[in-house]
Design a protein around this motif. Structure first.
Motif, PDB file in Angstrom:
ATOM      1  N   ILE A   1       0.738  -1.102  -0.072  1.00 38.26           N
ATOM      2  CA  ILE A   1      -0.125   0.069   0.068  1.00 38.26           C
ATOM      3  C   ILE A   1       1.020   1.126  -0.072  1.00 38.26           C
ATOM      4  O   ILE A   1       1.759   1.310   1.119  1.00 38.26           O
ATOM      5  CB  ILE A   1      -0.727  -0.087   1.320  1.00 38.26           C
ATOM      6  N   LEU A   2       0.731   1.723  -0.942  1.00 40.75           N
ATOM      7  CA  LEU A   2       1.606   2.822  -1.391  1.00 40.75           C
ATOM      8  C   LEU A   2       1.078   4.230  -0.915  1.00 40.75           C
ATOM      9  O   LEU A   2       0.068   4.715  -1.624  1.00 40.75           O
ATOM     10  CB  LEU A   2       2.462   3.162  -2.923  1.00 40.75           C
ATOM     11  N   ASN A   3       1.967   5.217  -0.271  1.00 40.98           N
ATOM     12  CA  ASN A   3       1.362   6.792   0.101  1.00 40.98           C
ATOM     13  C   ASN A   3       2.411   7.507  -0.530  1.00 40.98           C
ATOM     14  O   ASN A   3       3.662   7.151  -0.230  1.00 40.98           O
ATOM     15  CB  ASN A   3       1.292   6.668   1.515  1.00 40.98           C
ATOM     16  N   ASN A   4       2.039   8.544  -1.281  1.00 41.68           N
ATOM     17  CA  ASN A   4       2.660   9.409  -1.998  1.00 41.68           C
ATOM     18  C   ASN A   4       2.955  10.681  -0.724  1.00 41.68           C
ATOM     19  O   ASN A   4       1.841  11.324  -0.853  1.00 41.68           O
ATOM     20  CB  ASN A   4       2.394   9.802  -3.244  1.00 41.68           C
ATOM     21  N   LYS A   5       3.938  11.114  -0.537  1.00 38.65           N
ATOM     22  CA  LYS A   5       4.136  12.139   0.353  1.00 38.65           C
ATOM     23  C   LYS A   5       4.879  13.307  -0.493  1.00 38.65           C
ATOM     24  O   LYS A   5       5.810  12.741  -1.189  1.00 38.65           O
ATOM     25  CB  LYS A   5       4.885  11.932   1.752  1.00 38.65           C
ATOM     26  N   ILE A   6       4.583  14.416  -0.470  1.00 37.80           N
ATOM     27  CA  ILE A   6       5.208  15.616  -1.077  1.00 37.80           C
ATOM     28  C   ILE A   6       6.075  16.220  -0.344  1.00 37.80           C
ATOM     29  O   ILE A   6       5.851  16.711   0.696  1.00 37.80           O
ATOM     30  CB  ILE A   6       4.194  16.616  -1.865  1.00 37.80           C
ATOM     31  N   ASP A   7       7.396  16.428  -0.912  1.00 36.94           N
ATOM     32  CA  ASP A   7       8.242  17.319  -0.112  1.00 36.94           C
ATOM     33  C   ASP A   7       8.899  18.262  -0.980  1.00 36.94           C
ATOM     34  O   ASP A   7       9.632  17.863  -2.184  1.00 36.94           O
ATOM     35  CB  ASP A   7       9.332  16.496   0.358  1.00 36.94           C
ATOM     36  N   ARG A   8       8.430  19.449  -1.124  1.00 36.12           N
ATOM     37  CA  ARG A   8       8.849  20.331  -2.218  1.00 36.12           C
ATOM     38  C   ARG A   8      10.388  20.915  -2.150  1.00 36.12           C
ATOM     39  O   ARG A   8      10.789  21.518  -3.171  1.00 36.12           O
ATOM     40  CB  ARG A   8       7.859  21.759  -2.025  1.00 36.12           C
ATOM     41  N   SER A   9      10.987  20.429  -1.114  1.00 39.83           N
ATOM     42  CA  SER A   9      12.313  20.957  -0.982  1.00 39.83           C
ATOM     43  C   SER A   9      13.184  19.652  -1.749  1.00 39.83           C
ATOM     44  O   SER A   9      14.570  20.075  -1.994  1.00 39.83           O
ATOM     45  CB  SER A   9      12.750  20.786   0.544  1.00 39.83           C
ATOM     46  N   LEU A  10      12.575  18.768  -2.375  1.00 37.13           N
ATOM     47  CA  LEU A  10      13.396  17.848  -3.199  1.00 37.13           C
ATOM     48  C   LEU A  10      13.577  18.374  -4.376  1.00 37.13           C
ATOM     49  O   LEU A  10      12.522  19.193  -4.963  1.00 37.13           O
ATOM     50  CB  LEU A  10      12.679  16.498  -3.145  1.00 37.13           C
ATOM     51  N   VAL A  11      14.771  18.340  -5.159  1.00 36.10           N
ATOM     52  CA  VAL A  11      14.802  18.570  -6.498  1.00 36.10           C
ATOM     53  C   VAL A  11      14.039  17.638  -7.526  1.00 36.10           C
ATOM     54  O   VAL A  11      13.548  18.131  -8.278  1.00 36.10           O
ATOM     55  CB  VAL A  11      16.234  18.744  -6.797  1.00 36.10           C
ATOM     56  N   GLY A  12      14.137  16.320  -7.275  1.00 37.15           N
ATOM     57  CA  GLY A  12      13.345  15.412  -7.897  1.00 37.15           C
ATOM     58  C   GLY A  12      13.979  14.038  -7.795  1.00 37.15           C
ATOM     59  O   GLY A  12      14.630  13.973  -6.524  1.00 37.15           O
ATOM     60  N   GLY A  13      13.376  13.127  -8.261  1.00 36.81           N
ATOM     61  CA  GLY A  13      13.612  11.807  -7.876  1.00 36.81           C
ATOM     62  C   GLY A  13      12.717  11.316  -6.701  1.00 36.81           C
ATOM     63  O   GLY A  13      11.530  11.530  -6.454  1.00 36.81           O
ATOM     64  N   VAL A  14      13.041  10.002  -6.194  1.00 37.75           N
ATOM     65  CA  VAL A  14      11.953   9.652  -5.147  1.00 37.75           C
ATOM     66  C   VAL A  14      12.856   9.132  -3.898  1.00 37.75           C
ATOM     67  O   VAL A  14      13.946   8.606  -4.118  1.00 37.75           O
ATOM     68  CB  VAL A  14      11.096   8.435  -5.863  1.00 37.75           C
ATOM     69  N   ARG A  15      12.206   9.055  -2.617  1.00 34.29           N
ATOM     70  CA  ARG A  15      12.960   8.660  -1.710  1.00 34.29           C
ATOM     71  C   ARG A  15      11.760   7.613  -1.082  1.00 34.29           C
ATOM     72  O   ARG A  15      10.587   7.822  -0.823  1.00 34.29           O
ATOM     73  CB  ARG A  15      13.221   9.591  -0.547  1.00 34.29           C
ATOM     74  N   LEU A  16      11.975   6.288  -0.933  1.00 35.98           N
ATOM     75  CA  LEU A  16      11.164   5.289  -0.522  1.00 35.98           C
ATOM     76  C   LEU A  16      11.327   4.872   0.796  1.00 35.98           C
ATOM     77  O   LEU A  16      12.536   4.587   1.180  1.00 35.98           O
ATOM     78  CB  LEU A  16      11.406   3.914  -1.479  1.00 35.98           C
ATOM     79  N   GLN A  17      10.311   4.894   1.463  1.00 38.56           N
ATOM     80  CA  GLN A  17      10.500   4.327   3.014  1.00 38.56           C
ATOM     81  C   GLN A  17       9.525   3.487   3.003  1.00 38.56           C
ATOM     82  O   GLN A  17       8.277   3.535   2.785  1.00 38.56           O
ATOM     83  CB  GLN A  17      10.237   5.716   3.963  1.00 38.56           C
ATOM     84  N   PHE A  18      10.038   2.300   3.631  1.00 41.80           N
ATOM     85  CA  PHE A  18       9.445   1.043   3.930  1.00 41.80           C
ATOM     86  C   PHE A  18      10.198   0.104   4.626  1.00 41.80           C
ATOM     87  O   PHE A  18      11.015  -0.091   4.862  1.00 41.80           O
ATOM     88  CB  PHE A  18       8.702   0.086   2.562  1.00 41.80           C
TER      89      PHE A  18
END
Length: 176
Positions: free
Chosen positions: A134-151
Motif C-alpha cells: 500500500i503506497l502513500n505518496n508524500k510531497i516534499d517540495r524541498s526535493l529537487v527530483g527523484g524519489v525517496r522510498l520508506q518501508f
C-alpha cells in the motif's frame, strides 16, 4: 497487559471469528473519535464516573459496532486503561497487516506521482518484497527530483539531493 498484547489479543479473537476487517475498520473509527475528542477519552478513564455508566455511554456512542470491540473497550474502561486504545489499535493493525502480507510504503517526491507512476512503483515494490504494498505518496517540495522510498524501517533514496550529496562526498575524498 501492555497495549501490544491487548491489540494482539483482539486480533486473535477477530481472526477466530472471521471478523478481522470489520473490527479493524470499526476500531479505526473509534481511534479517530478518541483522537479528535480527548475529553471523551478522559471521561471514559476517570474514576469519578462509575464503570456501569461509562459502559452505557460506549454502548450508546458505538451502537452497531461489533460486540467484541465494544467488550474490548469496556475491558479497557474497567482497567482504567482507555488511554491505551490508540496503541492497542496500532498493534491490531500491525497484526492484521502481517496476517494479510501487507506492507505500507511511502514514496516521497517533489511533485505528486501520476497514477501510472504510482502503480508501476507499487508493482515493483510488490515484486521486490513479496508483499501486498500500500503506497502513500508524500510531497516534499524541498526535493529537487527523484524519489525517496520508506518501508519496513528502510529508506531507499534515489532523489537528486541524495545523488548530489554522494557526488560531493566523492569529490571531497578525491581531493584528499
Amino acid at each position: 497487559m501492555n497495549p501490544i498484547e491487548y491489540g494482539n489479543a483482539l486480533f486473535l479473537l477477530a481472526k477466530e471469528e472471521g471478523t478481522c476487517e470489520r473490527i479493524k475498520n470499526e476500531a479505526g473509527c473509534v481511534n479517530s473519535l478518541l483522537n479528535s475528542h480527548p475529553k471523551y477519552l478522559t471521561l471514559l478513564d476517570t474514576p469519578a464516573v462509575p464503570n456501569a455508566e461509562k459502559h452505557q455511554l460506549v454502548d450508546t456512542a458505538f451502537l452497531g459496532m461489533h460486540p467484541h470491540l465494544l467488550n474490548f473497550i469496556k475491558i479497557l474502561i474497567s482497567k482504567r486503561s482507555v488511554y491505551l486504545f490508540p496503541r492497542a489499535y496500532a498493534a491490531y493493525c500491525d497484526a492484521y497487516d502481517e496476517e494479510n502480507n501487507i506492507l505500507h510504503a511511502s514514496a516521497v517526491t517533489a511533485v505528486p506521482l501520476s497514477k501510472e507512476q504510482s502503480d508501476m512503483l507499487t508493482a515493483k515494490l510488490c515484486k521486490i518484497t513479496g508483499k501486498n504494498v500500500i503506497l502513500n505518496n508524500k510531497i516534499d517540495r524541498s526535493l529537487v527530483g527523484g524519489v525517496r522510498l520508506q518501508f519496513d524501517g528502510k529508506q531507499l533514496d534515489s532523489s537528486i539531493d541524495a545523488q548530489l550529496a554522494a557526488l560531493r562526498r566523492s569529490l571531497k575524498q578525491s581531493n584528499l
